[in-house]
Each structure stands twice: as C-alpha cells, then as structure tokens.
Motif scaffolding. Structure first.
Motif, PDB file in Angstrom:
ATOM      1  N   ASP A 144      -7.395   3.299  -2.549  1.00 47.35           N
ATOM      2  CA  ASP A 144      -6.261   2.802  -1.770  1.00 47.35           C
ATOM      3  C   ASP A 144      -5.189   2.295  -2.734  1.00 47.35           C
ATOM      4  O   ASP A 144      -5.115   1.109  -3.028  1.00 47.35           O
ATOM      5  CB  ASP A 144      -6.718   1.677  -0.835  1.00 47.35           C
TER       6      ASP A 144
ATOM      7  N   GLN B 164       5.395   8.398  -4.748  1.00 51.20           N
ATOM      8  CA  GLN B 164       5.522   7.528  -3.581  1.00 51.20           C
ATOM      9  C   GLN B 164       6.023   6.146  -3.982  1.00 51.20           C
ATOM     10  O   GLN B 164       6.824   5.530  -3.250  1.00 51.20           O
ATOM     11  CB  GLN B 164       4.164   7.419  -2.864  1.00 51.20           C
TER      12      GLN B 164
ATOM     13  N   ARG C 156       0.846  -1.192   0.000  1.00 50.63           N
ATOM     14  CA  ARG C 156       0.000   0.000   0.000  1.00 50.63           C
ATOM     15  C   ARG C 156       0.881   1.242   0.000  1.00 50.63           C
ATOM     16  O   ARG C 156       1.868   1.313   0.731  1.00 50.63           O
ATOM     17  CB  ARG C 156      -0.908   0.003   1.220  1.00 50.63           C
TER      18      ARG C 156
ATOM     19  N   TRP D  78      -0.041   4.400   0.807  1.00 52.37           N
ATOM     20  CA  TRP D  78      -0.346   5.357   1.872  1.00 52.37           C
ATOM     21  C   TRP D  78      -1.079   4.668   3.024  1.00 52.37           C
ATOM     22  O   TRP D  78      -2.253   4.950   3.275  1.00 52.37           O
ATOM     23  CB  TRP D  78      -1.200   6.506   1.340  1.00 52.37           C
ATOM     24  N   PRO D  79      -0.430   3.771   3.756  1.00 52.14           N
ATOM     25  CA  PRO D  79      -1.122   3.061   4.844  1.00 52.14           C
ATOM     26  C   PRO D  79      -1.629   3.993   5.943  1.00 52.14           C
ATOM     27  O   PRO D  79      -2.581   3.661   6.661  1.00 52.14           O
ATOM     28  CB  PRO D  79      -0.053   2.107   5.376  1.00 52.14           C
ATOM     29  N   ASP D  80      -1.020   5.154   6.076  1.00 50.85           N
ATOM     30  CA  ASP D  80      -1.450   6.122   7.094  1.00 50.85           C
ATOM     31  C   ASP D  80      -2.280   7.253   6.508  1.00 50.85           C
ATOM     32  O   ASP D  80      -2.534   8.263   7.174  1.00 50.85           O
ATOM     33  CB  ASP D  80      -0.223   6.703   7.818  1.00 50.85           C
ATOM     34  N   GLY D  81      -2.690   7.093   5.259  1.00 54.52           N
ATOM     35  CA  GLY D  81      -3.499   8.110   4.604  1.00 54.52           C
ATOM     36  C   GLY D  81      -2.709   8.927   3.616  1.00 54.52           C
ATOM     37  O   GLY D  81      -1.572   9.328   3.888  1.00 54.52           O
TER      38      GLY D  81
END
Length: 272
Positions: free
Chosen positions: A56, A124, A27, A29-32
C-alpha cells in the motif's frame, strides 16, 4: 454547498498545520493500484528505519511554510528489495523545508520483476503533488533518488507522459542498470542511457569515486549522455564516502554537497 465550503476550509487548515514532525500521509492508490507486485500481508519494518513488503504505497508530504515554488519527491534506495526511509528520506525534510521546498517521501512498491510497479507509484506521486499545487504553492515538481531509488528517478525522468514528466531530477549514487537492477525487468546496463533525449529534465548528480556498490561510472555515463543530448546537467564526484551516505553527518563532504545543491535549487526555482 455550505458543507463543501467548510470541508475545503478544514483541509486547507490541516495542510497549513503540517510540519516535518507531522507530515500528511497520502495513500497513492486508495481504490486499488493499476498493477500488482505480488506483495501481500503487513508491511515489514527492518533495522535502521528500513521497510519492505510494501503493498500500500504512500507519500509523506512536508509542505513548506514559505514555499518557493519547488517540490521534491524522494525515492529512497534499498536495492529494490527494501527502502532506507530515514537517512535517504525523512531526515531531509527540515533541510528542504528551510529552503521553502515542499518535500514528499515516497514509500514505493518493489518491482519483484516488473519495473512498471514502482514507476507507476512515482508517476502517481507526481500527479498528487500537482493536484495540490495551489494548496502547497508548488510550481515545479522534481524527483530525487538514492541508489535503487536513483534508478527509479532516472526512469521517471525518461519515461513519462504529459501529466507525469518531472521538472528536474536529483540523483545520489544512482545505478542506471548495474547488478542492482536484477529485480527489474531489463538487464541491459545501458537501457536508461538509450532513452535520454533533449526532453529529459535537468539533472543534479552526486557520487563518490570509491563507491564499490554502484560504480561511479554509472553517474559519469549518465551525465555524458545528458550533455550529448544538450540537457542541463550538474555533477559532483567526491573522492571518498563509499555508498549509501544519504543525509548522514558522517559523510565527509556533506557540507559541500548540501551547499552545491542549495544553490542549484535556488537557480531552479528562479528559472522559467
């Protein structure tokens, strides 16, 4: 301390056991995420491996068993409304791995009027590949894009910071501002061309002259601007094939483009 060592060993073993049939799904952006495209609810699967309503974003990573130092992040196309994940993404994994190239397929969010959303996703993905450079034997990270994904790859190759500049980019029938970019923020058909500088990374460009979805002049103009800025660029234009062929065997010049790209990537791996 002992627990940390054991965890590290398990992670390395897990990465070592990955294959084109069993990629690592990471993922972004696991923290948003730092931005929002408005997508809510579950991801929607369409026909022929296409997906939409992505909220996601992830990368599916296929590490090479015998790495040559290169990694490629693929951005499938789909007009910035869906993603063609198979023939413009997953289907190339074995081929790239056989060359010693670590391959990652990016499932990015649609812009929905804000190009910063998918661009932040590819940035990212580049960061993540570089964070795992020792795990996967990666020295250079490139971006690849088909059609709208090619538009995203162009953006990534010209809008970056020190941590997110790709080392090279590969474009399949990419648009640089034609009607397909209506989902983005800008409408000027030259907006990417105007951002090319001598620091734009090397490019490998593919297109068909009978493409009626993205005119071949998109690639010709992009190539010309790269040359004008003394950026290393290679372009191959084929007389037939239309649009959206990706890794399909039905494309009549698949043998030609795969051979040319393999040679270019060998040179890229050996370049300092």
């Amino acid at each position: 301390m002992k627990k940390t060592i054991i965890t590290t060993i398990l992670c390395v073993l897990a990465f070592a056991g990955l294959s084109a049939q069993n990629p690592a799904i990471i993922r972004l952006w696991p923290d948003g995420a730092p931005n929002d495209n408005g997508a809510r609810g579950p991801e929607v699967e369409l026909e022929n491996g296409r997906v939409t309503n992505i909220s996601d974003p992830t990368i599916a990573v296929y590490p090479a068993k015998n790495p040559n130092g290169l990694a490629i992040i693929a951005c499938p196309g789909g007009g910035y409304v869906r993603l063609a994940m198979n023939h413009e993404g997953y289907d190339m994994a074995d081929w790239y791995n056989s060359q010693g190239i670590t391959y990652a397929v990016l499932k990015y969010r649609m812009p929905n009027g804000n190009y910063e959303v998918p661009l932040s996703d590819v940035h990212q993905a580049i960061r993540i590949l570089r964070q795992h450079s020792e795990d996967w034997g990666v020295k250079k990270v490139g971006v690849q894009g088909n059609s709208a994904g090619g538009n995203l790859a162009c953006l990534a190759a010209n809008r970056y910071d020190a941590a997110t500049r790709p080392d090279f980019h590969i474009l399949f029938y990419a648009f640089t501002g034609n009607r397909g970019s209506r989902q983005g923020a800008e409408k000027d058909p030259t907006y990417i061309l105007d951002e090319i500088t001598p620091d734009t990374p090397p490019a490998f460009i593919l297109h068909s002259s009978d493409d009626h979805t993205v005119p071949v002049m998109n690639s010709i103009n992009y190539f010309s601007k790269l040359v004008e800025n003394k950026v290393s660029a290679t372009m191959h234009i084929y007389p037939a094939g239309g649009h959206g062929w990706g890794f399909n065997d039905s494309f009549p010049y698949k043998r030609e483009w795969t051979g040319e790209l393999e040679k270019w990537l060998r040179d890229m791996a050996g370049a300092k």
